[in-house]
Design a protein around this motif. Structure first.
Motif, PDB file in Angstrom:
ATOM      1  N   LEU A  86       0.818  -1.208   0.000  1.00  0.00           N
ATOM      2  CA  LEU A  86       0.000   0.000   0.000  1.00  0.00           C
ATOM      3  C   LEU A  86       0.857   1.265   0.000  1.00  0.00           C
ATOM      4  O   LEU A  86       0.550   2.230  -0.711  1.00  0.00           O
ATOM      5  N   GLY A  89       1.985   3.014  -3.082  1.00  0.00           N
ATOM      6  CA  GLY A  89       1.047   3.843  -3.828  1.00  0.00           C
ATOM      7  C   GLY A  89       1.331   5.330  -3.781  1.00  0.00           C
ATOM      8  O   GLY A  89       0.737   6.090  -4.558  1.00  0.00           O
ATOM      9  N   LEU A  97      -4.321   7.553  -1.577  1.00  0.00           N
ATOM     10  CA  LEU A  97      -5.749   7.466  -1.886  1.00  0.00           C
ATOM     11  C   LEU A  97      -5.989   7.474  -3.390  1.00  0.00           C
ATOM     12  O   LEU A  97      -6.811   6.713  -3.904  1.00  0.00           O
ATOM     13  N   LEU A 100      -5.547   4.087  -5.136  1.00  0.00           N
ATOM     14  CA  LEU A 100      -6.343   2.924  -4.731  1.00  0.00           C
ATOM     15  C   LEU A 100      -7.089   2.278  -5.895  1.00  0.00           C
ATOM     16  O   LEU A 100      -7.388   1.083  -5.850  1.00  0.00           O
ATOM     17  N   ASP A 101      -7.401   3.064  -6.925  1.00  0.00           N
ATOM     18  CA  ASP A 101      -8.073   2.487  -8.095  1.00  0.00           C
ATOM     19  C   ASP A 101      -7.262   1.330  -8.681  1.00  0.00           C
ATOM     20  O   ASP A 101      -7.821   0.387  -9.251  1.00  0.00           O
ATOM     21  N   LEU A 103      -5.216  -0.636  -6.939  1.00  0.00           N
ATOM     22  CA  LEU A 103      -4.838  -1.630  -5.930  1.00  0.00           C
ATOM     23  C   LEU A 103      -5.200  -3.061  -6.324  1.00  0.00           C
ATOM     24  O   LEU A 103      -4.373  -3.969  -6.146  1.00  0.00           O
ATOM     25  N   LEU A 119     -12.385  -0.476  -6.442  1.00  0.00           N
ATOM     26  CA  LEU A 119     -12.275   0.742  -5.642  1.00  0.00           C
ATOM     27  C   LEU A 119     -12.272   1.954  -6.563  1.00  0.00           C
ATOM     28  O   LEU A 119     -11.643   1.938  -7.616  1.00  0.00           O
ATOM     29  N   LEU A 131     -14.745   7.268  -1.281  1.00  0.00           N
ATOM     30  CA  LEU A 131     -14.147   6.022  -1.744  1.00  0.00           C
ATOM     31  C   LEU A 131     -15.258   4.990  -1.877  1.00  0.00           C
ATOM     32  O   LEU A 131     -15.855   4.570  -0.887  1.00  0.00           O
ATOM     33  N   LEU A 143     -11.039  -2.280   4.998  1.00  0.00           N
ATOM     34  CA  LEU A 143     -10.346  -1.174   4.339  1.00  0.00           C
ATOM     35  C   LEU A 143     -10.375   0.086   5.196  1.00  0.00           C
ATOM     36  O   LEU A 143      -9.394   0.844   5.231  1.00  0.00           O
ATOM     37  N   LEU A 147      -7.040   2.049   6.211  1.00  0.00           N
ATOM     38  CA  LEU A 147      -6.795   3.459   5.888  1.00  0.00           C
ATOM     39  C   LEU A 147      -6.567   4.296   7.141  1.00  0.00           C
ATOM     40  O   LEU A 147      -5.741   5.221   7.136  1.00  0.00           O
TER      41      LEU A 147
END
Length: 201
Positions: A86, A89, A97, A100-101, A103, A119, A131, A143, A147
């Motif tokens: 993560l 990213g 954030l 996240l698309d 992920l 996502l 989100l 999630l 986060l």
């Protein structure tokens, strides 16, 4: 359900509450104390019974248990691979954030048969990000915990809430008050053990 998911929940119970509680959960759902194999697949109903049993034993709502699992995946040193996946990213929580698309695709590079819900991050009113999580509602709870732990990891001051949780779509509302509120936890892509200070991210 992918065995990696079940194994993660098992490790959360074992590491957080001890082997005795995990033994009770395993007996209640009819599996051996050794638990789940990370590379196997299991019936979703078994996973749901496990979560319900943990919730009952801890006297916590299932949503809270799942959020705690998400926090564990970031804060526990034994789950460092999840944190690194993560943190890759972005250098800031905002960049994370916005990544996240992608992920689900990144996760499949590591575990090809792992299914992660779709996502989608979008700008909302008054600086609030939305989100959208399309898939099993339990994933949105996990999630949310992930986060919240990552916000602390980055040193960001963030308010998050799970607005709605339907059969297959949930919305997490996110407001970032300060991206550099505190120093955060050291992180370096080149060094899994991290480096000291904010520049070590």
């Amino acid at each position: 359900m992918h065995g990696l998911v079940n194994r993660s929940i098992q490790c959360f119970v074992r590491d957080t509450y001890g082997l005795d509680l995990w033994g009770e959960v395993a007996a209640a759902i009819g599996i051996e104390p050794e638990g789940f194999e990370a590379l196997f697949s299991y019936d979703d109903e078994l996973t749901e019974r496990m979560i319900a049993t943990i919730s009952e034993r801890l006297h916590k709502p299932e949503a809270m248990v799942l959020e705690d699992v998400g926090t564990y995946l970031i804060s526990n040193r034994e789950a460092e691979a999840v944190r690194r996946l993560l943190r890759f990213g972005g250098d800031t929580f905002s960049e994370l954030l916005n990544s996240l698309d992608d992920l689900p695709d990144r996760a499949r590079l590591a575990v090809p048969d792992l299914e992660i819900p779709q996502l989608e991050v979008a700008d909302g009113e008054d600086g609030i990000l939305t989100l959208s999580v399309t898939g099993h509602p339990g994933f949105a709870c996990v999630l949310l915990g992930v986060l919240r732990a990552l916000a602390d990891d980055y040193g960001a001051l963030v308010l998050m809430d799970l607005e709605e949780s339907g059969a297959d779509r949930s919305i997490i509302l996110i407001r970032i008050f300060d991206s550099d509120f505190s120093e955060g936890r050291a992180f370096s892509l080149a060094n899994p053990s991290g480096a000291s200070g904010r520049d070590g991210r």
